[in-house]
Design an enzyme around this catalytic site. Structure first.
Site, PDB file in Angstrom:
ATOM      1  N   SER A 154       6.731   6.204  12.377  1.00 49.17           N
ATOM      2  CA  SER A 154       4.994   6.677  11.798  1.00 49.17           C
ATOM      3  C   SER A 154       3.877   6.691  13.328  1.00 49.17           C
ATOM      4  O   SER A 154       4.978   6.544  14.231  1.00 49.17           O
ATOM      5  CB  SER A 154       4.644   4.362  11.935  1.00 49.17           C
ATOM      6  N   TYR A 167       3.723  -4.041  12.815  1.00 46.85           N
ATOM      7  CA  TYR A 167       4.252  -2.782  12.758  1.00 46.85           C
ATOM      8  C   TYR A 167       4.222  -1.865  13.315  1.00 46.85           C
ATOM      9  O   TYR A 167       5.201  -1.030  13.963  1.00 46.85           O
ATOM     10  CB  TYR A 167       3.335  -2.531  10.716  1.00 46.85           C
TER      11      TYR A 167
END
Length: 267
Positions: A154, A167
């Site tokens: 990401s 995350y």
């Protein structure tokens, strides 16, 4: 067979919808046969619903409509033994494996003082340990003939994206793991790369994150702003990067952090 990856056999996790479905369709368009894995159930401590068995069947249908094979397994990537068994069965049916895409992932939202230990565990177990389990299930089929591991990280795996710390930590972990594997596996011609999307229009959107940015911490909103004039990218843009990393066009590419992030990480 025609296509940039004609005849290749590829494992994809988190394949039932969103980016996973997009990867499956795009790779099938370029000639790949696929092993498609998804949990097809929701997970406690994740505030949005996850995929269903019907979603996974629909991905397979779209692949089949393109004239390619799709073998589906409902498996939780946190279960290393079940995942390895599913991959082994799929490889037996397809006759081999050439690449894997560790795409399964989840996201929670919260400030440092509202993020629970259970949320940490769910996110790290799925995003990081699940990615490791995917690599470990694929590698026995690759080390004797070479291949490509593509691990979806990401933009949060490059910058310190706040309000979803588990995350961000898990996606940084995917990068470190992938670079270590890239060094270890280069001698057997297995390439390992990461892909780093900005926000993508998928079901992985906890509503609480938007609320936090609008109501509680608007000062942090600029961290999420893309340089290019878009709010989110499309899943196919990420799939095109995955396609490149699986294809022979990237035969000398390993240890790469491939950003498809609309410039969010340069802000």
């Amino acid at each position: 067979m025609n296509g940039r990856i004609a005849g290749k056999r590829v494992l994809i996790t988190g394949a039932a919808r969103g980016m996973g479905r997009s990867h499956a369709v795009r790779l099938a368009q370029e000639g790949a046969d696929l092993i498609l894995v998804d949990i097809c159930a929701s997970v406690p401590d994740i505030e949005y619903p996850l995929s269903s068995a019907e979603d996974l069947a629909e991905t397979a249908r779209q692949v089949n409509d393109l004239g390619r094979r799709a073998i589906t397994h409902i498996v939780d990537v946190r279960d290393a033994d079940a995942l390895a068994a599913a991959v082994d069965a799929g490889v037996d049916e397809l006759g081999g494996l050439d690449a894997s895409v560790a795409n399964a992932g989840v996201l929670t939202a919260g400030t440092w003082d509202t993020t629970s230990a259970a949320q940490w565990r769910a996110v790290v177990d799925i995003n990081l340990i699940g990615t490791w389990n995917t690599c470990a299930a694929a590698l026995p089929h690759l080390v004797d003939r070479g291949g490509s591991l593509v691990n979806i990280s990401s933009a949060a795996g490059i910058k310190g994206s706040p309000l979803h710390t588990p995350y961000t930590a898990s996606k940084h972990g995917v990068v470190g793991m992938s670079k270590a594997l890239a060094n270890e596996l280069a001698a057997v011609n297995v390439r390992v790369n990461t892909v780093h999307p900005t926000g993508v229009e998928t079901g992985m959107q906890p509503a609480s994150l938007h609320g936090l940015l609008v109501e509680k911490r608007p000062d942090l909103a600029p961290i999420f702003q893309n340089a290019l004039p878009i709010v989110m990218t499309e899943a196919v843009d990420i799939s095109n990067a995955v396609l490149f990393l699986i294809s022979d066009e990237s035969r000398h590419v390993t240890g790469l952090e491939l950003k498809v992030d609309a410039g969010v990480t340069i802000r």
